[in-house]
Design a protein around this motif. Structure first.
Motif, PDB file in Angstrom:
ATOM      1  N   GLN A   1      45.237   2.082  30.859  1.00 11.90           N
ATOM      2  CA  GLN A   1      44.454   1.774  29.806  1.00 11.90           C
ATOM      3  C   GLN A   1      43.519   2.834  29.195  1.00 11.90           C
ATOM      4  O   GLN A   1      43.376   2.929  27.886  1.00 11.90           O
ATOM      5  CB  GLN A   1      43.568   0.614  30.169  1.00 11.90           C
ATOM      6  CG  GLN A   1      44.394  -0.727  30.225  1.00 11.90           C
ATOM      7  CD  GLN A   1      43.325  -1.953  30.717  1.00 11.90           C
ATOM      8  OE1 GLN A   1      42.513  -1.611  31.383  1.00 11.90           O
ATOM      9  NE2 GLN A   1      44.066  -3.355  30.512  1.00 11.90           N
ATOM     10  N   PRO A   2      43.075   3.722  30.049  1.00 14.23           N
ATOM     11  CA  PRO A   2      42.254   4.770  29.519  1.00 14.23           C
ATOM     12  C   PRO A   2      42.941   5.719  28.509  1.00 14.23           C
ATOM     13  O   PRO A   2      42.612   6.288  27.570  1.00 14.23           O
ATOM     14  CB  PRO A   2      41.925   5.563  30.833  1.00 14.23           C
ATOM     15  CG  PRO A   2      42.188   4.513  31.962  1.00 14.23           C
ATOM     16  CD  PRO A   2      43.099   3.540  31.560  1.00 14.23           C
ATOM     17  N   GLY A   3      44.465   5.531  28.677  1.00 13.43           N
ATOM     18  CA  GLY A   3      45.033   6.475  27.537  1.00 13.43           C
ATOM     19  C   GLY A   3      44.782   5.981  26.111  1.00 13.43           C
ATOM     20  O   GLY A   3      45.084   6.324  25.283  1.00 13.43           O
ATOM     21  N   ALA A   4      44.637   4.575  26.123  1.00 11.31           N
ATOM     22  CA  ALA A   4      44.194   3.900  24.707  1.00 11.31           C
ATOM     23  C   ALA A   4      42.770   4.046  24.425  1.00 11.31           C
ATOM     24  O   ALA A   4      42.320   4.031  23.305  1.00 11.31           O
ATOM     25  CB  ALA A   4      44.835   2.273  24.616  1.00 11.31           C
ATOM     26  N   LEU A   5      41.929   3.745  25.368  1.00  8.54           N
ATOM     27  CA  LEU A   5      40.466   3.841  25.180  1.00  8.54           C
ATOM     28  C   LEU A   5      39.737   5.096  25.165  1.00  8.54           C
ATOM     29  O   LEU A   5      38.811   5.152  24.359  1.00  8.54           O
ATOM     30  CB  LEU A   5      39.885   3.011  26.451  1.00  8.54           C
ATOM     31  CG  LEU A   5      40.435   1.780  26.867  1.00  8.54           C
ATOM     32  CD1 LEU A   5      39.648   1.019  28.187  1.00  8.54           C
ATOM     33  CD2 LEU A   5      39.868   0.737  25.746  1.00  8.54           C
ATOM     34  N   VAL A   6      40.321   6.381  25.651  1.00 11.40           N
ATOM     35  CA  VAL A   6      39.576   7.332  25.434  1.00 11.40           C
ATOM     36  C   VAL A   6      39.747   7.875  23.978  1.00 11.40           C
ATOM     37  O   VAL A   6      38.605   8.230  23.322  1.00 11.40           O
ATOM     38  CB  VAL A   6      39.984   8.638  26.278  1.00 11.40           C
ATOM     39  CG1 VAL A   6      39.552   9.912  26.140  1.00 11.40           C
ATOM     40  CG2 VAL A   6      39.680   8.157  27.669  1.00 11.40           C
ATOM     41  N   PRO A   7      41.016   7.837  23.298  1.00 12.95           N
ATOM     42  CA  PRO A   7      40.831   8.082  21.999  1.00 12.95           C
ATOM     43  C   PRO A   7      40.160   7.186  20.885  1.00 12.95           C
ATOM     44  O   PRO A   7      39.582   7.571  19.980  1.00 12.95           O
ATOM     45  CB  PRO A   7      42.561   8.309  21.580  1.00 12.95           C
ATOM     46  CG  PRO A   7      43.278   7.494  22.897  1.00 12.95           C
ATOM     47  CD  PRO A   7      42.231   7.616  23.998  1.00 12.95           C
TER      48      PRO A   7
ATOM     49  N   VAL B   1      42.556  -2.741  16.625  1.00 15.46           N
ATOM     50  CA  VAL B   1      43.835  -2.066  17.055  1.00 15.46           C
ATOM     51  C   VAL B   1      43.385  -1.210  18.316  1.00 15.46           C
ATOM     52  O   VAL B   1      44.478  -1.426  19.330  1.00 15.46           O
ATOM     53  CB  VAL B   1      44.254  -1.125  16.148  1.00 15.46           C
ATOM     54  CG1 VAL B   1      45.268   0.092  16.479  1.00 15.46           C
ATOM     55  CG2 VAL B   1      44.671  -1.551  14.792  1.00 15.46           C
ATOM     56  N   ALA B   2      42.320  -0.845  18.462  1.00 22.96           N
ATOM     57  CA  ALA B   2      42.200  -0.313  19.984  1.00 22.96           C
ATOM     58  C   ALA B   2      42.124  -1.342  20.994  1.00 22.96           C
ATOM     59  O   ALA B   2      42.646  -0.939  22.032  1.00 22.96           O
ATOM     60  CB  ALA B   2      40.719   0.389  19.762  1.00 22.96           C
ATOM     61  N   VAL B   3      41.745  -2.643  20.665  1.00 27.95           N
ATOM     62  CA  VAL B   3      41.479  -3.752  21.783  1.00 27.95           C
ATOM     63  C   VAL B   3      43.114  -4.183  21.938  1.00 27.95           C
ATOM     64  O   VAL B   3      43.359  -4.227  23.232  1.00 27.95           O
ATOM     65  CB  VAL B   3      40.628  -4.691  21.177  1.00 27.95           C
ATOM     66  CG1 VAL B   3      40.772  -5.929  22.307  1.00 27.95           C
ATOM     67  CG2 VAL B   3      39.197  -4.422  21.262  1.00 27.95           C
ATOM     68  N   ILE B   4      43.882  -4.020  21.060  1.00 27.88           N
ATOM     69  CA  ILE B   4      45.217  -4.490  21.298  1.00 27.88           C
ATOM     70  C   ILE B   4      45.925  -3.520  22.239  1.00 27.88           C
ATOM     71  O   ILE B   4      46.662  -4.090  22.869  1.00 27.88           O
ATOM     72  CB  ILE B   4      45.923  -4.898  19.789  1.00 27.88           C
ATOM     73  CG1 ILE B   4      45.332  -6.200  19.112  1.00 27.88           C
ATOM     74  CG2 ILE B   4      47.399  -4.926  19.950  1.00 27.88           C
ATOM     75  CD1 ILE B   4      45.685  -6.402  17.674  1.00 27.88           C
ATOM     76  N   CYS B   5      45.658  -2.445  21.690  1.00 29.95           N
ATOM     77  CA  CYS B   5      46.585  -1.225  22.551  1.00 29.95           C
ATOM     78  C   CYS B   5      45.967  -1.217  23.847  1.00 29.95           C
ATOM     79  O   CYS B   5      46.608  -0.855  24.695  1.00 29.95           O
ATOM     80  CB  CYS B   5      46.376  -0.068  21.939  1.00 29.95           C
ATOM     81  SG  CYS B   5      47.230   0.237  20.409  1.00 29.95           S
ATOM     82  N   ALA B   6      44.741  -1.682  24.216  1.00 24.83           N
ATOM     83  CA  ALA B   6      44.125  -1.131  25.659  1.00 24.83           C
ATOM     84  C   ALA B   6      44.516  -2.478  26.279  1.00 24.83           C
ATOM     85  O   ALA B   6      44.396  -2.396  27.609  1.00 24.83           O
ATOM     86  CB  ALA B   6      42.675  -0.933  25.289  1.00 24.83           C
ATOM     87  N   THR B   7      44.548  -3.635  25.698  1.00 19.72           N
ATOM     88  CA  THR B   7      44.931  -4.821  26.757  1.00 19.72           C
ATOM     89  C   THR B   7      46.243  -5.267  26.580  1.00 19.72           C
ATOM     90  O   THR B   7      46.653  -6.305  27.135  1.00 19.72           O
ATOM     91  CB  THR B   7      44.029  -6.046  26.191  1.00 19.72           C
ATOM     92  OG1 THR B   7      44.286  -6.337  24.826  1.00 19.72           O
ATOM     93  CG2 THR B   7      42.457  -5.617  26.312  1.00 19.72           C
ATOM     94  N   MET B   8      47.244  -4.332  26.223  1.00 15.26           N
ATOM     95  CA  MET B   8      48.522  -4.719  26.307  1.00 15.26           C
ATOM     96  C   MET B   8      49.110  -4.823  27.463  1.00 15.26           C
ATOM     97  O   MET B   8      48.497  -4.409  28.571  1.00 15.26           O
ATOM     98  CB  MET B   8      49.437  -3.575  25.411  1.00 15.26           C
ATOM     99  CG  MET B   8      49.386  -3.654  24.167  1.00 15.26           C
ATOM    100  SD  MET B   8      50.277  -2.142  23.406  1.00 15.26           S
ATOM    101  CE  MET B   8      51.338  -1.662  24.516  1.00 15.26           C
ATOM    102  N   SER B   9      50.191  -5.488  27.887  1.00 10.80           N
ATOM    103  CA  SER B   9      50.596  -5.609  29.197  1.00 10.80           C
ATOM    104  C   SER B   9      51.267  -4.224  29.485  1.00 10.80           C
ATOM    105  O   SER B   9      51.067  -2.950  28.568  1.00 10.80           O
ATOM    106  CB  SER B   9      51.650  -6.467  29.334  1.00 10.80           C
ATOM    107  OG  SER B   9      52.879  -5.987  28.416  1.00 10.80           O
ATOM    108  N   ARG B  10      51.743  -3.962  30.515  1.00 16.67           N
ATOM    109  CA  ARG B  10      52.523  -2.475  31.221  1.00 16.67           C
ATOM    110  C   ARG B  10      53.100  -2.104  30.009  1.00 16.67           C
ATOM    111  O   ARG B  10      53.912  -2.515  29.186  1.00 16.67           O
ATOM    112  CB  ARG B  10      53.003  -2.478  32.387  1.00 16.67           C
ATOM    113  CG  ARG B  10      52.117  -3.064  33.481  1.00 16.67           C
ATOM    114  CD  ARG B  10      52.846  -2.813  34.873  1.00 16.67           C
ATOM    115  NE  ARG B  10      51.761  -3.273  35.854  1.00 16.67           N
ATOM    116  CZ  ARG B  10      51.696  -2.662  37.091  1.00 16.67           C
ATOM    117  NH1 ARG B  10      52.759  -1.955  37.535  1.00 16.67           N
ATOM    118  NH2 ARG B  10      50.738  -3.136  37.709  1.00 16.67           N
TER     119      ARG B  10
END
Length: 148
Positions: free
Chosen positions: A82-88, A126-135
């Motif tokens: 998840q940090p891979g999506a949250l940091v950007p 979009v950030a929330v969707i990418c961060a909360t995706m399944s694996r």
């Protein structure tokens, strides 16, 4: 007697060494550098999106939101966490907030309020969707179809 048997079974169990992942993973200089690079990329995409979306309003807004989605999803797949999506996303949001500050003359980068609101809300969604995706999908995973 049954309690001594259950204790023996517990002590003879194989050790379970499960590596920590995500935020629980140990600090690694390569991982920190990758996350810092993603934060800088997020800021750059935010600045570019702020410049593109008012220039070509409907198409520029879609282009800016596609760029943010690509960066957030790419960061998620690259880091695998998840940090891979949250940091950007954090770098993107910080750059947008700085650009909202305006200049002493009173004008700011964003063209109109509608584009600004759609860019902010769309990017955060979009950030929330990418961060909360399944694996993230595993490369080379078996598709389960015969012949593949």
């Amino acid at each position: 007697m049954s309690s001594s048997r259950s204790r023996a079974a517990r002590t003879n169990a194989p050790p379970r060494d499960i590596p920590a992942t995500g935020l629980a993973a140990p600090l690694d200089p390569r991982r920190i550098a990758a996350l810092l690079g993603l934060a800088v990329l997020g800021a750059m995409v935010g600045i570019a999106g702020a410049l593109v979306q008012p220039a070509w309003f409907p198409g520029g807004l879609l282009l800016a939101l596609l760029a943010t989605g690509g960066l957030f999803y790419g960061g998620r797949c690259f880091m695998g966490t998840q940090p891979g999506a949250l940091v950007p996303a954090a770098g993107w949001l910080i750059s947008i907030v700085v650009l909202l500050g305006g200049r002493p003359e009173g004008d700011y980068v964003f063209g109109d309020e509608l584009g600004l609101v759609l860019f902010l809300l769309g990017g955060m969604a979009v950030a929330v969707i990418c961060a909360t995706m399944s694996r993230s999908p595993q490369p080379g995973a078996d598709s389960g179809r015969p012949g593949k």
